[in-house]
Write an enzyme that holds these catalytic residues in place. Structure first.
Site, PDB file in Angstrom:
ATOM      1  N   HIS A  69      47.787  40.020  52.367  1.00  0.00           N
ATOM      2  CA  HIS A  69      47.387  41.311  51.778  1.00  0.00           C
ATOM      3  C   HIS A  69      46.030  41.795  52.308  1.00  0.00           C
ATOM      4  O   HIS A  69      45.646  42.938  52.054  1.00  0.00           O
ATOM      5  CB  HIS A  69      47.435  41.261  50.243  1.00  0.00           C
ATOM      6  CG  HIS A  69      46.238  40.670  49.567  1.00  0.00           C
ATOM      7  ND1 HIS A  69      46.218  39.386  49.064  1.00  0.00           N
ATOM      8  CD2 HIS A  69      45.026  41.184  49.299  1.00  0.00           C
ATOM      9  CE1 HIS A  69      45.045  39.161  48.520  1.00  0.00           C
ATOM     10  NE2 HIS A  69      44.298  40.227  48.651  1.00  0.00           N
ATOM     11  N   ASP A 113      51.774  34.942  50.547  1.00  0.00           N
ATOM     12  CA  ASP A 113      50.615  35.777  50.886  1.00  0.00           C
ATOM     13  C   ASP A 113      49.711  35.019  51.862  1.00  0.00           C
ATOM     14  O   ASP A 113      48.658  34.496  51.492  1.00  0.00           O
ATOM     15  CB  ASP A 113      49.872  36.127  49.596  1.00  0.00           C
ATOM     16  CG  ASP A 113      48.745  37.116  49.825  1.00  0.00           C
ATOM     17  OD1 ASP A 113      48.695  37.736  50.906  1.00  0.00           O
ATOM     18  OD2 ASP A 113      47.910  37.260  48.911  1.00  0.00           O
ATOM     19  N   SER A 207      39.502  37.009  48.326  1.00  0.00           N
ATOM     20  CA  SER A 207      40.886  36.895  48.793  1.00  0.00           C
ATOM     21  C   SER A 207      40.948  36.441  50.240  1.00  0.00           C
ATOM     22  O   SER A 207      40.113  36.835  51.052  1.00  0.00           O
ATOM     23  CB  SER A 207      41.565  38.258  48.732  1.00  0.00           C
ATOM     24  OG  SER A 207      41.991  38.507  47.445  1.00  0.00           O
ATOM     25  N   GLY A 208      41.948  35.636  50.544  1.00  0.00           N
ATOM     26  CA  GLY A 208      42.120  35.151  51.910  1.00  0.00           C
ATOM     27  C   GLY A 208      41.280  33.924  52.204  1.00  0.00           C
ATOM     28  O   GLY A 208      41.498  33.236  53.190  1.00  0.00           O
TER      29      GLY A 208
HETATM   30  C1  4AZ Z   1      41.355  40.377  44.456  1.00  0.00           C
HETATM   31  O1  4AZ Z   1      41.455  41.472  43.949  1.00  0.00           O
HETATM   32  C2  4AZ Z   1      41.396  39.184  43.579  1.00  0.00           C
HETATM   33  N1  4AZ Z   1      40.840  35.866  39.971  1.00  0.00           N
HETATM   34  C3  4AZ Z   1      41.282  37.936  44.134  1.00  0.00           C
HETATM   35  C4  4AZ Z   1      41.323  36.823  43.328  1.00  0.00           C
HETATM   36  C5  4AZ Z   1      41.476  36.967  42.002  1.00  0.00           C
HETATM   37  C6  4AZ Z   1      41.565  38.214  41.422  1.00  0.00           C
HETATM   38  C7  4AZ Z   1      41.534  39.334  42.228  1.00  0.00           C
HETATM   39  C8  4AZ Z   1      41.524  35.736  41.153  1.00  0.00           C
HETATM   40  O2  4AZ Z   1      41.227  40.236  45.672  1.00  0.00           O
END
Ligand code: 4AZ
Length: 254
Positions: A69, A113, A207-208
């Protein structure tokens, strides 16, 4: 009189807004610590059009791994910053030459993902080292302490990302238990597992990025319901899941 009005009527509303924002995307990697140089040599900052958007990890001289993503925007140019615990200075910036998204990735369910990024230059140097992947089918037992790191949001009302890399210890959660905790929000597939610690979590911008268990990259930060909400654990891509692990092996020979 005006002041009294403000306290009686406005304060509860303000508190409510503050509270509800914790359950949306802008939560926090609460209570994370600041990393020192050389502690997370596998950690990368993934940049879209020269702006940090996600984390990633070094797999080899050529390959990095991130979330699918994070790299969905085909028209963007992606690069990574390697070899520094600072988000916007130091280390080396390298262009990403090739992006591969897992064939089973589904942006609605977040299944599989995971993405692979091939760099233009050799992904090695001062403070740049690969992290090991798990063996296929290697289980993720519950209640194990693992380390998540990233430059994601650090406060529930914070819109800015921290300049220095942060890390936090989270605990793996039983699959059945996590499925139940998140049942109203999504399905925790076999390509996912959960981890959390009270008021400690990954968040937007993490993320990632890596989840490291004893030097093995067992997970990639994927999704969650807000951040650091004790009721909702963070969800990670399960790298040992055979369709994920074997795809990485076939694609990169790692
Ligand atoms: C995000 O929006 C995201 N709590 C990544 C991780 C988590 C929540 C949101 C985990 O990239």
């Amino acid at each position: 009189m005006v002041r009294l009005y403000m306290v009686i009527f406005l304060l509860p509303i303000l508190l409510l807004i503050e509270n509800s924002s914790c359950k949306t995307a802008l939560g926090r990697i609460v209570n994370g610590k600041i990393a020192t140089a050389g502690e997370f040599t596998y950690q990368l900052s993934l940049r879209r059009n020269n702006k940090h958007i996600c984390g990633a990890s070094v797999l080899s001289n050529q390959w990095a791994i991130s979330a699918a993503h994070c790299v969905e925007n085909k028209r963007s140019s992606y690069s990574i910053r390697a070899g520094t615990n600072r988000r916007s200075s130091g280390g080396t910036i390298m262009n990403v030459q090739e992006i591969l998204i897992h064939p089973l990735y589904n942006s609605d369910t977040m299944n599989c993902d995971v993405s692979l990024l091939r760099t233009q230059n050799i992904l090695r140097g001062d403070f740049i080292e690969p992290i090991v992947l798990p063996k296929p089918t290697q289980p993720v037992p519950s209640d194990l302490a693992a380390m998540v790191s990233g430059w994601g949001h650090t406060g529930s009302s914070e819109e800015t990302l921290p300049e220095e890399l942060k890390y936090a210890q989270v605990y793996t959660i039983d699959q059945q238990e996590c499925t139940e905790l998140l049942r109203n929000y999504g399905v925790v597939t076999n390509a996912m597992f959960c981890a959390s610690a009270r008021l400690v979590d990954a968040c937007q911008g993490d993320s990632g990025g890596p989840l490291n268990l004893n030097g093995v990259l067992i997970g990639v930060v994927s999704w969650g319901i807000g951040c650091a909400d004790p009721d909702f654990p963070g969800v990670y891509t399960r790298l040992a899941y055979p369709p994920v692990r074997n795809w990485i092996q076939i694609t990169t020979n790692i």
